[in-house]
Scaffold this motif. Structure first.
Motif, PDB file in Angstrom:
ATOM      1  N   ILE A 131       0.840  -1.202   0.000  1.00 21.62           N
ATOM      2  CA  ILE A 131       0.000   0.000   0.000  1.00 21.62           C
ATOM      3  C   ILE A 131       0.875   1.253   0.000  1.00 21.62           C
ATOM      4  CG2 ILE A 131      -1.804   1.280   1.236  1.00 21.62           C
ATOM      5  CD1 ILE A 131      -2.613  -1.440   2.500  1.00 21.62           C
ATOM      6  N   SER A 132       1.721   1.377   1.008  1.00 22.91           N
ATOM      7  CA  SER A 132       2.650   2.508   1.066  1.00 22.91           C
ATOM      8  C   SER A 132       4.069   2.065   1.404  1.00 22.91           C
ATOM      9  CB  SER A 132       2.167   3.552   2.069  1.00 22.91           C
ATOM     10  OG  SER A 132       2.041   2.988   3.364  1.00 22.91           O
ATOM     11  N   VAL A 133       4.257   0.811   1.746  1.00 27.59           N
ATOM     12  CA  VAL A 133       5.590   0.196   1.767  1.00 27.59           C
ATOM     13  C   VAL A 133       5.665  -0.626   0.484  1.00 27.59           C
ATOM     14  CG1 VAL A 133       7.155  -1.401   2.911  1.00 27.59           C
ATOM     15  CG2 VAL A 133       5.793   0.181   4.274  1.00 27.59           C
ATOM     16  N   LEU A 134       6.518  -0.204  -0.418  1.00 28.97           N
ATOM     17  CA  LEU A 134       6.466  -0.648  -1.808  1.00 28.97           C
ATOM     18  C   LEU A 134       7.735  -1.388  -2.213  1.00 28.97           C
ATOM     19  CD1 LEU A 134       5.237   2.816  -3.150  1.00 28.97           C
ATOM     20  CD2 LEU A 134       3.806   0.890  -2.404  1.00 28.97           C
ATOM     21  N   HIS A 135       7.602  -2.320  -3.130  1.00 28.70           N
ATOM     22  CA  HIS A 135       8.784  -3.079  -3.553  1.00 28.70           C
ATOM     23  C   HIS A 135       9.269  -2.698  -4.936  1.00 28.70           C
ATOM     24  CE1 HIS A 135       5.974  -5.380  -6.004  1.00 28.70           C
ATOM     25  NE2 HIS A 135       7.003  -5.967  -6.584  1.00 28.70           N
ATOM     26  N   CYS A 136       8.422  -2.027  -5.736  1.00 27.58           N
ATOM     27  CA  CYS A 136       8.761  -1.861  -7.155  1.00 27.58           C
ATOM     28  C   CYS A 136       8.331  -0.495  -7.676  1.00 27.58           C
ATOM     29  CB  CYS A 136       8.074  -2.965  -7.957  1.00 27.58           C
ATOM     30  SG  CYS A 136       8.193  -2.748  -9.749  1.00 27.58           S
ATOM     31  N   PRO A 137       9.269   0.319  -8.167  1.00 25.68           N
ATOM     32  CA  PRO A 137       8.871   1.618  -8.716  1.00 25.68           C
ATOM     33  C   PRO A 137       8.087   1.514 -10.020  1.00 25.68           C
ATOM     34  CG  PRO A 137      11.205   1.209  -9.112  1.00 25.68           C
ATOM     35  CD  PRO A 137      10.725   0.114  -8.204  1.00 25.68           C
ATOM     36  N   TYR A 138       8.276   0.434 -10.762  1.00 23.28           N
ATOM     37  CA  TYR A 138       7.523   0.276 -12.005  1.00 23.28           C
ATOM     38  C   TYR A 138       6.059  -0.057 -11.726  1.00 23.28           C
ATOM     39  CZ  TYR A 138      12.199   0.299 -13.881  1.00 23.28           C
ATOM     40  OH  TYR A 138      13.486   0.674 -14.183  1.00 23.28           O
ATOM     41  N   CYS A 139       5.814  -0.642 -10.559  1.00 23.23           N
ATOM     42  CA  CYS A 139       4.435  -0.929 -10.146  1.00 23.23           C
ATOM     43  C   CYS A 139       3.772   0.285  -9.501  1.00 23.23           C
ATOM     44  CB  CYS A 139       4.411  -2.085  -9.143  1.00 23.23           C
ATOM     45  SG  CYS A 139       5.059  -3.652  -9.761  1.00 23.23           S
ATOM     46  N   VAL A 267       5.996 -31.551 -15.507  1.00 23.17           N
ATOM     47  CA  VAL A 267       5.712 -30.522 -14.507  1.00 23.17           C
ATOM     48  C   VAL A 267       6.180 -29.168 -15.044  1.00 23.17           C
ATOM     49  CG1 VAL A 267       6.105 -29.699 -12.161  1.00 23.17           C
ATOM     50  CG2 VAL A 267       5.973 -32.162 -12.621  1.00 23.17           C
ATOM     51  N   PHE A 268       5.298 -28.193 -14.984  1.00 16.62           N
ATOM     52  CA  PHE A 268       5.577 -26.852 -15.476  1.00 16.62           C
ATOM     53  C   PHE A 268       5.406 -25.858 -14.330  1.00 16.62           C
ATOM     54  CE2 PHE A 268       4.662 -29.359 -19.092  1.00 16.62           C
ATOM     55  CZ  PHE A 268       5.251 -28.763 -20.196  1.00 16.62           C
ATOM     56  N   ALA A 269       6.014 -24.685 -14.489  1.00 17.18           N
ATOM     57  CA  ALA A 269       5.838 -23.617 -13.503  1.00 17.18           C
ATOM     58  C   ALA A 269       5.669 -22.303 -14.238  1.00 17.18           C
ATOM     59  CB  ALA A 269       7.018 -23.544 -12.540  1.00 17.18           C
ATOM     60  N   ALA A 270       4.819 -21.435 -13.684  1.00 10.69           N
ATOM     61  CA  ALA A 270       4.571 -20.132 -14.293  1.00 10.69           C
ATOM     62  C   ALA A 270       4.294 -19.115 -13.194  1.00 10.69           C
ATOM     63  CB  ALA A 270       3.379 -20.207 -15.260  1.00 10.69           C
ATOM     64  N   GLY A 271       4.507 -17.847 -13.527  1.00  9.48           N
ATOM     65  CA  GLY A 271       4.255 -16.792 -12.557  1.00  9.48           C
ATOM     66  C   GLY A 271       5.465 -16.513 -11.689  1.00  9.48           C
ATOM     67  N   ASP A 272       5.220 -15.945 -10.512  1.00  5.28           N
ATOM     68  CA  ASP A 272       6.307 -15.485  -9.648  1.00  5.28           C
ATOM     69  C   ASP A 272       7.188 -16.610  -9.128  1.00  5.28           C
ATOM     70  OD1 ASP A 272       5.156 -13.044 -10.003  1.00  5.28           O
ATOM     71  OD2 ASP A 272       4.417 -12.821  -7.957  1.00  5.28           O
ATOM     72  N   ALA A 273       6.728 -17.849  -9.201  1.00  3.69           N
ATOM     73  CA  ALA A 273       7.506 -18.971  -8.655  1.00  3.69           C
ATOM     74  C   ALA A 273       8.869 -19.106  -9.307  1.00  3.69           C
ATOM     75  CB  ALA A 273       6.723 -20.278  -8.813  1.00  3.69           C
ATOM     76  N   HIS A 274       9.045 -18.537 -10.514  1.00  4.91           N
ATOM     77  CA  HIS A 274      10.323 -18.720 -11.195  1.00  4.91           C
ATOM     78  C   HIS A 274      10.957 -17.419 -11.686  1.00  4.91           C
ATOM     79  CE1 HIS A 274       9.053 -18.036 -15.381  1.00  4.91           C
ATOM     80  NE2 HIS A 274       7.972 -18.719 -15.114  1.00  4.91           N
ATOM     81  N   THR A 275      10.430 -16.275 -11.273  1.00  2.45           N
ATOM     82  CA  THR A 275      11.025 -15.025 -11.739  1.00  2.45           C
ATOM     83  C   THR A 275      10.854 -13.919 -10.712  1.00  2.45           C
ATOM     84  OG1 THR A 275      10.970 -13.324 -13.471  1.00  2.45           O
ATOM     85  CG2 THR A 275       8.894 -14.427 -12.956  1.00  2.45           C
ATOM     86  N   MET A 276      11.822 -12.988 -10.690  1.00  5.92           N
ATOM     87  CA  MET A 276      11.720 -11.830  -9.809  1.00  5.92           C
ATOM     88  C   MET A 276      10.891 -10.717 -10.434  1.00  5.92           C
ATOM     89  SD  MET A 276      15.523 -11.544  -8.080  1.00  5.92           S
ATOM     90  CE  MET A 276      14.924 -10.336  -6.884  1.00  5.92           C
ATOM     91  N   LEU A 277      10.506 -10.860 -11.701  1.00  2.00           N
ATOM     92  CA  LEU A 277       9.686  -9.848 -12.376  1.00  2.00           C
ATOM     93  C   LEU A 277       8.235 -10.032 -11.953  1.00  2.00           C
ATOM     94  CD1 LEU A 277      11.275  -9.891 -15.936  1.00  2.00           C
ATOM     95  CD2 LEU A 277      11.465  -8.090 -14.217  1.00  2.00           C
ATOM     96  N   ARG A 278       7.887  -9.465 -10.803  1.00  2.09           N
ATOM     97  CA  ARG A 278       6.573  -9.707 -10.206  1.00  2.09           C
ATOM     98  C   ARG A 278       5.551  -8.712 -10.752  1.00  2.09           C
ATOM     99  NH1 ARG A 278       7.317 -10.414  -3.873  1.00  2.09           N
ATOM    100  NH2 ARG A 278       5.474 -11.738  -4.076  1.00  2.09           N
ATOM    101  N   GLN A 279       5.225  -8.886 -12.013  1.00  2.00           N
ATOM    102  CA  GLN A 279       4.248  -8.044 -12.699  1.00  2.00           C
ATOM    103  C   GLN A 279       3.121  -8.930 -13.208  1.00  2.00           C
ATOM    104  OE1 GLN A 279       4.062  -4.708 -13.677  1.00  2.00           O
ATOM    105  NE2 GLN A 279       6.020  -3.870 -13.036  1.00  2.00           N
ATOM    106  N   VAL A 280       1.899  -8.407 -13.134  1.00  2.00           N
ATOM    107  CA  VAL A 280       0.732  -9.160 -13.587  1.00  2.00           C
ATOM    108  C   VAL A 280       0.883  -9.573 -15.046  1.00  2.00           C
ATOM    109  CG1 VAL A 280      -1.748  -9.015 -14.043  1.00  2.00           C
ATOM    110  CG2 VAL A 280      -0.821  -8.119 -11.905  1.00  2.00           C
TER     111      VAL A 280
END
Length: 303
Positions: A131-139, A267-280
């Protein structure tokens, strides 16, 4: 379908953006899909999602609702609210087990369960996270551009973090939360840009309903801020990948190829489980790629 064929072609564990993007493609490809989700997305406190073309500024809940409605419009896609706690190879595919004791089988398995944020035990920090403690300036950087903000970090990582945030916020302070580990050169560079370095440990985050007001230091002084940037420690939200024998890298991310294939066939993986790019938009994209490869594998088996 013979008696040995699993009832589902694909089980997707995790029904957020990566999982639902995969379910949408697989539903359109006529596959029997089961999405299992526990309703605890990592961004559940985040008020708005940004940088997703055509959906900029919508809430995560709105995006999830639209995604779920569109994926479940396809009759071969099913959804069940459940927490998956076990996963293993079984027969011609895989079996997952839920917290309530149910088991489900499928020919392919997609892990889209994301990451868990391990937050520092600073009072008020968790209340403000996203909300106001943020992890990403691009977000979130545009929304607090030009405001007085802080960064909780130290050393080389802190220096690089300041360089990025300074682009949006020239009035930025670096909280090292203890003795600085910056080099003399880094310290001089930050001071050259009028960046305040605060070494006094943080005692608490003062806020109103998640909106940061000030950082309270251990010496009882306060530093008024609009937002604080910080990185959390990241961990897999469960140990399913490890149960299955999937390789993790040194940072704890599931190792996958360009199409989401893990080191365990099927077995496949997708989303944040395999990348630091935490964007929708990134999660939705690699969910779709994994689904396309799953479809290809199943077609190759059948032809």
């Amino acid at each position: 379908m013979n008696s040995s064929t699993p009832p589902f072609d694909v089980i997707i564990v995790g029904g957020s953006y990566a999982g639902l993007s995969a379910a949408l493609l697989l539903g359109r490809a006529l596959y029997r899909v089961l999405v299992l989700d526990n309703g605890q997305p990592a961004n559940r406190q985040t008020p708005h999602s940004h940088s997703f073309l055509t959906r900029d500024g919508e809430t995560p809940a709105q995006l999830s609702a639209i995604a779920r409605e569109q994926a479940l419009a396809y009759p071969t896609v099913q959804w069940r609210e459940a927490t998956v706690i076990t996963a293993k190879a079984e027969g011609a595919g895989f079996q997952v087990g839920t917290q309530t004791g149910e088991t489900f089988n499928a020919r392919r398995l997609l892990l889209a369960t994301g990451l868990r944020d391990i937050l520092p035990p600073i009072p008020g920090f968790a209340d403000c996270w996203g909300i106001s403690v943020l992890h990403c300036p691009y977000c979130h950087g545009y929304e607090v551009r030009g405001e007085t903000v802080g960064i909780l970090a130290n050393g080389e990582g802190g220096f690089e973090f300041v360089k990025r945030i300074h682009h949006w916020n020239p009035a930025v302070s670096l909280f090292t939360n203890g003795p600085s580990t910056l080099t003399e050169e880094q310290t001089a560079k930050l001071r050259q840009h009028s960046i305040r370095i605060i070494e006094t440990p943080i005692a608490a985050i003062q806020h109103q309903s998640g909106q940061l007001q000030a950082v309270q230091l251990a010496d009882d002084t306060t530093v008024p801020l609009v937002a604080l940037y910080a990185h959390s420690e990241l961990r897999q939200s469960n140990d399913l990948a490890e149960q299955l024998g999937c390789k993790l890298d040194d940072l704890g991310f599931v190792v996958v190829d360009a199409m989401g294939k893990t080191t365990v066939p099927g077995v496949f993986a997708a989303g944040d489980a395999h990348t630091m790019l935490r964007q929708v938009v990134v999660a939705a994209s690699n969910g779709l790629k994994a689904a396309a490869m799953i479809s290809k594998e199943l077609i190759d088996e059948e032809f």
